[in-house]
Structures are given as structure tokens and as C-alpha cells.
Motif scaffolding. Structure first.
Motif, PDB file in Angstrom:
ATOM      1  N   THR B  35      32.037  -9.060  35.572  1.00  0.00           N
ATOM      2  CA  THR B  35      32.733  -9.696  34.456  1.00  0.00           C
ATOM      3  C   THR B  35      33.476  -8.676  33.600  1.00  0.00           C
ATOM      4  O   THR B  35      34.625  -8.848  33.264  1.00  0.00           O
ATOM      5  CB  THR B  35      31.725 -10.462  33.569  1.00  0.00           C
ATOM      6  OG1 THR B  35      30.913 -11.245  34.419  1.00  0.00           O
ATOM      7  CG2 THR B  35      32.443 -11.327  32.556  1.00  0.00           C
ATOM      8  N   LYS B  36      32.775  -7.611  33.242  1.00  0.00           N
ATOM      9  CA  LYS B  36      33.467  -6.557  32.484  1.00  0.00           C
ATOM     10  C   LYS B  36      33.175  -5.203  33.120  1.00  0.00           C
ATOM     11  O   LYS B  36      32.048  -4.696  33.081  1.00  0.00           O
ATOM     12  CB  LYS B  36      33.036  -6.558  31.020  1.00  0.00           C
ATOM     13  CG  LYS B  36      33.808  -5.499  30.218  1.00  0.00           C
ATOM     14  CD  LYS B  36      33.916  -5.801  28.764  1.00  0.00           C
ATOM     15  CE  LYS B  36      34.936  -4.877  28.106  1.00  0.00           C
ATOM     16  NZ  LYS B  36      34.976  -5.060  26.653  1.00  0.00           N
ATOM     17  N   TYR B  37      34.211  -4.654  33.727  1.00  0.00           N
ATOM     18  CA  TYR B  37      34.077  -3.379  34.421  1.00  0.00           C
ATOM     19  C   TYR B  37      34.565  -2.254  33.504  1.00  0.00           C
ATOM     20  O   TYR B  37      35.634  -2.353  32.903  1.00  0.00           O
ATOM     21  CB  TYR B  37      34.882  -3.421  35.717  1.00  0.00           C
ATOM     22  CG  TYR B  37      35.150  -2.078  36.372  1.00  0.00           C
ATOM     23  CD1 TYR B  37      34.121  -1.162  36.591  1.00  0.00           C
ATOM     24  CD2 TYR B  37      36.432  -1.739  36.798  1.00  0.00           C
ATOM     25  CE1 TYR B  37      34.370   0.060  37.193  1.00  0.00           C
ATOM     26  CE2 TYR B  37      36.698  -0.520  37.417  1.00  0.00           C
ATOM     27  CZ  TYR B  37      35.663   0.379  37.598  1.00  0.00           C
ATOM     28  OH  TYR B  37      35.917   1.591  38.197  1.00  0.00           O
ATOM     29  N   GLY B  76      37.001  -9.500  35.099  1.00  0.00           N
ATOM     30  CA  GLY B  76      37.946  -9.842  34.037  1.00  0.00           C
ATOM     31  C   GLY B  76      39.057  -8.817  33.925  1.00  0.00           C
ATOM     32  O   GLY B  76      39.246  -7.986  34.816  1.00  0.00           O
ATOM     33  N   ASN B 128      39.044  -0.329  28.914  1.00  0.00           N
ATOM     34  CA  ASN B 128      37.977  -0.334  29.924  1.00  0.00           C
ATOM     35  C   ASN B 128      37.932   0.965  30.711  1.00  0.00           C
ATOM     36  O   ASN B 128      36.931   1.260  31.350  1.00  0.00           O
ATOM     37  CB  ASN B 128      38.204  -1.455  30.949  1.00  0.00           C
ATOM     38  CG  ASN B 128      38.162  -2.833  30.355  1.00  0.00           C
ATOM     39  OD1 ASN B 128      38.895  -3.139  29.426  1.00  0.00           O
ATOM     40  ND2 ASN B 128      37.296  -3.681  30.906  1.00  0.00           N
ATOM     41  N   GLY B 182      30.008  -3.154  29.011  1.00  0.00           N
ATOM     42  CA  GLY B 182      30.361  -3.473  30.387  1.00  0.00           C
ATOM     43  C   GLY B 182      29.188  -4.067  31.154  1.00  0.00           C
ATOM     44  O   GLY B 182      28.027  -3.754  30.886  1.00  0.00           O
TER      45      GLY B 182
END
Lengths: 404, 463
Positions: B35-37, B76, B128, B182
């Protein structure tokens, strides 16, 4: 009404591709195409010049002329094995054609000439597709010109032989791994000779048998034109224009077929074609300049294949005939040396055809052939290029025969 | 009746599929959550290439390529501190172009690009990609590492690239990473802990010593513990053998090519040097040997047995396995005798030590690399993380890696993986590396993240 429906159902769906085994195209007669490409045990007039010269003398007429052609509409799909990447060809319609003429010189001796295109291939992949360093697009065509004589040894058996003059043309493009859009274009032509011999026998009223052998021909391109579209920065390594030699084998065929007239109206036939693809073990390109960088030997490792065919023809009345056929063509390509230049898969083919005879001496033959290249995972190991392929081909065809 | 059968048969022929559809690739996230890298690392992670951090190379950094693949399994948005300029944040970018050398011979080589650096204005958003060019392992924990005030101190206490996106001047990289929350991370650090020493030729002139293994171990395990403390999963990468990258392999030890006549002259010159040394009471046998063809270059010898001599005389021929840096001044070698003999000074002219890694220095680098990789492997195992074995991959690359008809090697420029600085990846190389990560992730997390299509990324741009 019924007739209309039949015709529509056969030709209403001119959807979409073919190349059956390798780059062979056996569309040398619309009537034979309708019957699953069976022609060796059939005496269908001057198209026997291709299918079986031994049958030429069995034409009822003194003169027999046939012309026709097909439109090969093909689509090939590619799917990477370890990603969601897919690509589809955007192949132009490929138009194989044929023309034959024959005349009886005596009751036993017939002479004729045929022009036909038994090998060809056209594939156009998207410009940026991931296989572009193997092949971008390719167009391959061989025109055969075959003067032929046929002799009826007895009333029930004849043999024939033709000399084949082959003119081949090839043009291919592939990516070169420099800046975007860098590519090589290779274009050349080749001339060579071969032969076609056949024996045809009709031991009873109802039974006919044919054997035909078409020889191997090497299409040797010498001094073909190579054009490289590359950045100036690498032109000292690779000249922009160059000459190349290459040779593509057009394999021999041995065809054996039997046809049986079950009733006055129904004709059934089976045929086995043995294609000597095994000769195609590699293709090499030799360049005149920068040969140490550019020249290559590329394995293909094809295998000989046997193609079984069945077909039927039904004569509704004097004016209409219908045909059906099917065959299974096992790909001659190798699992590990499968190059997308020739997307030849194990193929199930079905065909149909209809003939309309407006007058006694004239027949118009329509055919439709549909090929399903079965999904298969294939690799070209030298390039570490692997994926799943599938193909679909639709080939409507027409032939016109006039005899008197 | 027969006609009906015929109609039926013909219909069945026609009613078959017309488009050759192949079953789609079945992508799956396995037991990871993309989902969140967030990507943590140094210049390699930032997308730095051709000696600069510039727009297109950053857009195709290996984490950006991975994120594009993760997006197919629930990943994402992946936000990078975008550089708008194709020239870069700071000056120094190289491009391939024609250039004349000191002999007037025009050839293709990496030359300075023209342009104006974009500068260090803060991007103004959270990111990110926490790849910070120049960062060593312990820098990730340093407070004020993104403080503009620290750029003008001596020594510098801040990093210009982190200044661009640090959420506050005082914050550390890792604090920003953890604030990003993350669900999946990649961590590739430690390269600079060794590379700084190596690119300085092993000379400790710029404070570039190798981070001691014990210290690295503490820092590294701390980073991994922090990253996994939230339950996030991730992938670690180990340190490639940097002595196999083009920066150290392009100028070969035996690149001194001589004619028979030149060999005779050089042998004669060094015989005279020996005779001179003997005459002043310093007996030393150089054992120089030059012949027609390829010869080992002459280098300054750090361990010359007689210390009290002018520098120019403390030389020897380089041995196989010792390395010359890509930055060695080519014109000095081609036209002024560096690496052989200075005809102007009539003196030996060894390649200066800061352009050479001698056998001892290479051993120090190799030992540190091996020790770091033990630490990294143990960390991956203890936390159940995926490990991309970049060390093995680079070794395999040496003998060639073929991808869809493209052949990649470690060769400078033509090898297709490394950019024009000889250290960092080009965009195709980044895709190759992204796939190494994805392989490791798929294996460890039973996932089927689709691989990146290497042919869809640009390689080195030729003029």
C-alpha cells in the motif's frame, strides 16, 4: 433461402490469421482449400499443376484455366511469462494468389504452367514491443513459376513433372539496441530452381489416390541491402548501409492422399502431408562490412512434420457444391528456438467452401479457412526471450475456373 | 436432412473465438502489503546517474520502477523529490559525445554536459523515495542532515540532496522515513561506507575511510529494527563487489601499449634511473620490463622500500588485480607520460596513488564488503525479510546477462547497465536491478509482482 443461409454462414464471418506450419501457405486452389487443403488425390483441373501434376490429364476438358487468390488476415498475441506485458501484431492482409493454365496436347499428354505463392509470411509487431531486438516486422514471399507436363500412362493412372522457378523476396526490420528508434532494415531477393512430381491413379470409378513430391528450394539472398538507422555516435562501428547474404530454406513436401466418391453427391478425402522442415536448423546473416559485429548464425531447429487432413465435398445440384475440411498442423518450430518472426503454433484448422456454376464451363469457388494457433509457451533462448503465444487466422479465398 | 447437418456443421465452424486472447498474468501481492512503499538508500536509490541527479534518470530510478510494478498488486502513489531539470540538482552531469583528446584524435567519450543546476530549493512535499546521494549508513540517523546551514560549515554536516526534501532542518532521514508510515520498504545502504574510500584511491585525504564493520553492524541492525518495528515488511540489498564496477575496471592495469621501439626506449630510461640510484648509493632494482604490446602501467608506490627519495622515483609497475580509477587524467597518460615516463622531466611518471587501488587497498575493500554482507544477510534472516543478493548478481553480470535480446555486462558504456559515471545505473540498468529486487520479494513473500520490462526503459543515449 437455405442456399443463401449456407453461403452466409460460410462467409459472413470474415473475422480475423494463418500461417500454419512455419511460413508455408498451401492456398493454391480455392476448391482444395475448402476441403482442408486436400488436393493430391483430386483431379480438379489445372490447379493439379501444384497439387499433383499426375492428375492433370484427368481433366474432362481440353483447356482448363484457373485463377484465384486469398486474403490472409492474421492476428498473433504475445504475453510475457513473468509480467503482465502483452503485445499483438498488426499484420497487413497477405494476398497469396495462383494462376494455372493447361491444354491437352494428345489424349494422354497434357502440358500446362502455373504461377503460385506457396511460402510467405507477414508479421508487424508494435514499434516499441519487447521483442523488437528479435523481430520488428517481416515480409516474406516466394513466387513459383512451374511449367509442367503430365502423361497418362493408362486410363486410370498418370504422372506429371514440373520444373519450378522460384523468385523469393524478403524484407525484415529489427531493433538495434541504441537510442530509441534505432533499427536495421534488411531487404533482398533470391532466385532458384526446384521441381514438382506427382502420380495420380483412379483404380476404380470411385477411388482415387495421389502422391506428390515438391522439392526443397534454398532461397539464397546474395548482396541484399542492409540499412541501419542508428545514432552518428556508433556509425564508426556499424556503417549505415551495408550488404548481406542469407539463405532461407523452402522445405520439400511429400503428400499422399486418397479420395472416395461415396455417393453421386458426396466425395470424401484424406491426405497426409509430410513437410521436411528439419532442414531449417539455422539462418545465418553474413555482412560485407563490420561482419565481426553484425554477422550471426541464428538457431531455428525446426523438425519434420506430418499434417493429417480430411475433407468432403457435397454436390447439391448442377450449380452448387459445398465443402468442409479440417486438419491439424503441428508446429515445426522448436520450443527453445522459437523466434516471433514466425509465430507458428500447433494449429487446428477448419475450412468450408461453396461453388457456384452459372454456366456449364465456368465455376466460381469460394473458400474460407480458419486457423487456431493453440496457446503455447515458447522461448528463444539465445535472446532469453520467453512468452506465451496464440494466433488466429481467417482466410477468405476465391477461385475462378474456366474449361472447354 | 443432409443439408441441415451441413448447416449445423458450418455454423459450428464459424462459432469459434476470433481474437487470440491469452489468459492474463496473475499478479499477486502474496503476504506483503505494498500500500505504501518507501525506499531508503543512497545515490543508487535516488536515481542518480551520469554523475548527477536529473529528471529522467530520477523518474526511472529503481524504486520508481518497482513502485510502478507494485501498483499492479495494490501499491499506491510513489512520490519522489522531483528534479525538473535534465541537467540536475548540482553541476557535474556527463553525456556521451565526440571529443578530441590531447593528440587531436576525435572519439566518443563521456564529456561534461552543458546546463544550469536546478539548485537546492525545498520540494515542499513529503516523499516516498528517501535515497540520498552520498549518504553512508550512519548518515541516515544524523540530526540536521537536511539543514541548509550545515552545507556551509567545514566540514559539511548536511547533505544538499536531503536539504531538498527534509521535513524540517533538524530531522534525520530515518525520522522522516518513519513518519511516512510505509507498509513496505527497501533498504540498500552501506555502498558509500566503502565506495568513498575506494573512489579516493584508498587515500584518506577527504576523510573517506571505510566505516568499521562493528560500527556498520550496529547502525545497520538499528536501521532494520526501526523499519520493522511497525510490522512493515521489506527487502534488503547487499553490497556488490565495487571493484567490479566500470569505475575501477575500465582502465586496465596493462593498458600501456607500446611499439617495440618505445619498449626499448623505456627499458633504457629505467636502466639509467637504476644506474643513477646506484651512483648515489641507493641500490634498488626496479625490475621494470617493457615489451612490444600491452604492458603494466607505472604507478606511484605507497610502500616503496626506500622512503627518503623524491616521489617521482618511488614507482613500480602495477600488478594484475590492482586497479586504476576511471577518473585518472587520460590526457596526462596519452601525451605526458603518466603511467610510463615523463619525457619532459626525464623522470619516471607513476600514476598518482589517489587514482590507484593497490593490492592492499583492494583487499581492505573486499574484506569490508564481505563482512558487511554477512551483517546484511543475518539481518534479513533474523527479521524474515527478502534479500536481493546484488553481490552475486553483479558477479553474474560480468559474464553477461541477456534480457529479451539485449546483452548486459559490466563494461563501461557498452555494457548497458552502468551510466557514464561508471558507478551508478542507467535507466535500463535500474530496471534490471528493480527485477532483482522483485525476484527476491516474490520468493520471500510468495508474491507474483510482475517484473519490469527492461526493453521499455532507455539505455545510454548516443550522440
Amino acid at each position: 433461402m437455405r442456399k443463401t443461409l449456407l453461403v452466409l454462414s460460410c462467409f459472413g464471418m470474415m473475422a480475423t490469421t494463418v500461417l500454419a506450419g512455419g511460413y508455408q501457405v498451401r492456398l493454391q486452389g480455392a476448391r482444395q482449400t475448402g476441403m482442408g487443403l486436400i488436393g493430391t488425390p483430386l483431379a480438379f483441373g489445372s490447379s493439379s499443376i501444384f497439387y499433383n501434376p499426375g492428375a492433370m490429364g484427368f481433366s474432362k476438358s481440353r483447356f482448363d484455366f484457373t485463377v484465384g487468390g486469398s486474403a490472409i488476415i492474421s492476428r498473433m498475441s504475445f504475453q510475457s511469462i513473468n509480467s503482465d506485458y502483452t503485445a499483438k501484431t498488426d499484420n497487413p492482409v497477405s494476398p497469396p494468389f495462383f494462376a494455372y493454365g493447361q491444354a491437352k496436347i494428345t489424349d494422354r499428354l497434357t502440358a500446362g504452367i502455373g504461377v503460385y505463392t506457396p511460402y510467405g509470411s507477414k508479421s508487424v509487431w508494435p514499434d516499441d514491443w519487447k521483442g523488437r531486438y528479435l523481430i520488428q516486422n517481416i515480409s516474406l514471399q516466394a513466387i513459383y513459376i512451374q511449367p509442367t507436363v503430365s502423361y497418362k500412362v493408362t486410363d486410370w493412372m498418370g504422372f506429371g513433372a514440373g520444373l519450378v522457378y522460384v523468385h523469393g523476396k524478403v524484407e525484415l526490420e529489427k531493433g538495434v539496441p541504441y537510442n530509441e528508434g534505432s533499427k536495421a532494415n534488411l531487404k533482398g531477393s533470391a532466385n532458384n530452381l526446384g521441381f514438382n512430381v506427382g502420380v495420380f491413379a483412379r483404380p476404380t470409378e470411385k477411388l482415387s489416390i495421389g502422391i506428390d513430391y515438391r522439392s526443397h528450394v534454398d532461397a539464397k539472398v546474395e548482396g541484399g541491402d542492409a540499412t541501419f538507422t542508428i545514432p552518428a555516435g556508433v556509425s564508426s562501428l556499424i556503417p549505415a548501409t551495408n550488404k548481406f547474404d542469407a539463405s532461407l530454406p523452402l522445405p520439400a513436401n511429400l503428400d499422399i492422399g486418397i479420395a472416395y466418391q461415396v455417393t453421386d453427391k458426396l466425395l470424401l478425402a484424406v491426405e497426409f502431408d509430410y513437410v521436411f522442415w528439419g532442414k531449417y536448423d539455422s539462418i545465418s546473416f553474413t555482412f560485407a562490412q563490420s561482419g565481426n559485429i553484425l554477422s550471426s548464425v541464428n538457431p531455428r531447429m525446426y523438425s519434420d512434420r506430418l499434417i493429417p487432413r480430411i475433407g468432403a465435398e457435397y454436390s447439391l445440384n448442377d450449380k452448387l457444391q459445398f465443402r468442409l475440411g479440417a486438419y491439424y498442423d503441428q508446429t515445426p518450430t522448436s520450443e527453445d528456438y522459437f523466434n516471433p518472426e514466425t509465430v507458428s503454433l500447433n494449429t487446428i484448422a477448419v475450412s468450408c467452401g461453396v461453388t457456384y456454376k452459372p454456366i456449364e464451363n465456368l465455376r466460381i469457388d469460394f473458400s474460407y479457412l480458419q486457423l487456431h494457433g493453440l496457446e503455447s509457451e515458447r522461448a528463444y533462448l539465445p535472446a532469453n526471450f520467453t512468452g506465451k503465444y496464440r494466433s488466429f487466422t481467417a482466410i477468405p479465398g476465391i477461385g475462378i475456373n474456366y474449361s472447354f | 436432412m443432409k443439408t441441415r447437418i451441413l448447416i449445423f456443421a458450418i455454423f459450428s465452424v464459424v462459432l469459434v473465438a476470433c481474437q487470440p486472447e491469452i489468459d492474463e498474468f496473475q499478479a499477486s501481492k502474496g503476504n506483503a502489503d505494498f500500500t505504501k512503499y518507501v525506499a531508503i538508500g543512497n545515490s543508487l536509490t535516488s536515481g542518480y546517474a551520469d554523475a548527477a541527479l536529473y529528471h529522467s534518470a530520477q523518474a526511472n530510478s529503481y524504486p520508481a520502477i518497482m513502485a510502478a510494478q507494485f501498483a499492479k498488486v495494490g501499491g499506491g502513489n510513489f512520490i519522489q523529490p522531483v528534479v525538473n531539470s535534465e541537467y540536475g540538482v548540482l553541476s557535474g552531469k556527463r553525456v556521451l559525445d565526440f571529443a578530441a583528446d590531447c593528440k587531436g584524435v576525435v572519439g566518443l567519450s563521456p564529456v561534461p554536459a552543458t546546463g544550469t543546476p536546478e539548485g537546492l530549493a525545498h520540494v515542499g512535499y513529503a516523499v516516498n523515495n528517501f535515497g540520498v546521494p552520498g549518504a553512508k549508513s550512519y548518515h541516515l540517523l544524523a540530526q540536521n542532515y537536511g539543514n541548509p546551514a550545515g552545507l556551509v560549515t567545514t566540514p559539511m554536516t548536511a547533505n544538499p540532496y536531503f536539504v531538498r526534501f527534509a521535513s524540517s532542518p533538524s530531522i534525520s532521514v530515518m525520522e522522516d522515513v518513519m513518519a511516512a508510515q510505509g507498509t513496505f520498504f527497501s533498504l540498500w545502504v552501506g555502498n558509500n561506507d566503502i565506495l568513498g574510500y575506494a573512489t579516493a584511491g584508498g587515500e584518506n585525504t577527504q576523510g573517506d575511510s571505510i566505516t568499521p564493520v562493528n560500527f556498520f553492524s550496529v547502525i545497520y541492525n538499528g536501521l532494520v529494527s526501526t523499519l520493522t518495528s511497525t510490522g512493515a515488511k521489506g527487502v534488503l540489498a547487499n553490497i556488490p563487489d565495487i571493484t567490479e564496477i566500470p569505475f575501477f575496471t575500465t582502465v586496465t592495469y596493462n593498458g600501456l601499449v607500446l611499439t617495440a621501439e618505445q619498449a626499448v626506449q623505456l627499458n633504457g630510461a629505467y636502466a639509467q634511473v637504476e644506474a643513477y640510484l646506484a651512483s648515489i648509493g641507493v641500490p634498488y632494482q626496479y625490475n621494470f620490463n617493457f615489451q612490444a604490446g600491452a604492458n603494466a602501467f607505472v604507478i606511484e608506490d605507497r610502500n616503496f622500500p626506500i622512503a627518503a627519495l623524491p616521489k617521482a622515483l618511488k614507482v613500480r609497475q602495477i600488478q594484475p588485480g590492482e586497479l586504476i580509477l576511471l577518473t585518472v587524467p587520460q590526457d596526462s597518460m596519452k601525451c605526458y607520460g603518466m603511467g610510463s615516463f615523463s619525457t619532459a622531466a626525464l623522470m619516471p611518471f607513476g600514476i598518482p596513488q589517489n587514482y590507484v587501488l593497490d593490492a592492499q587497498e583492494v583487499a581492505i575493500i573486499n574484506n569490508a564488503t564481505a563482512a558487511y554482507n554477512v551483517v546484511i544477510k543475518a539481518a534479513a534472516e533474523s527479521k524474515g525479510l527478502a534479500l536481493a543478493d546484488m553481490n552475486s548478481h553483479l558477479r553474474n553480470l560480468k559474464s553477461g546477462l541477456i534480457y529479451d535480446g539485449l546483452t548486459f555486462t559490466t563494461t563501461f558504456v557498452t555494457g548497458g547497465v552502468f551510466s557514464l559515471d561508471g558507478v551508478h545505473l542507467n535507466q535500463q540498468g535500474a530496471a534490471v536491478v528493480a527485477n532483482f529486487f522483485i525476484d527476491a520479494i516474490n520468493k520471500t513473500y510468495s508474491a507474483s509482482v510482475p517484473k519490469a520490462e527492461v526493453t521499455q526503459y532507455p539505455g545510454i543515449l548516443f550522440p
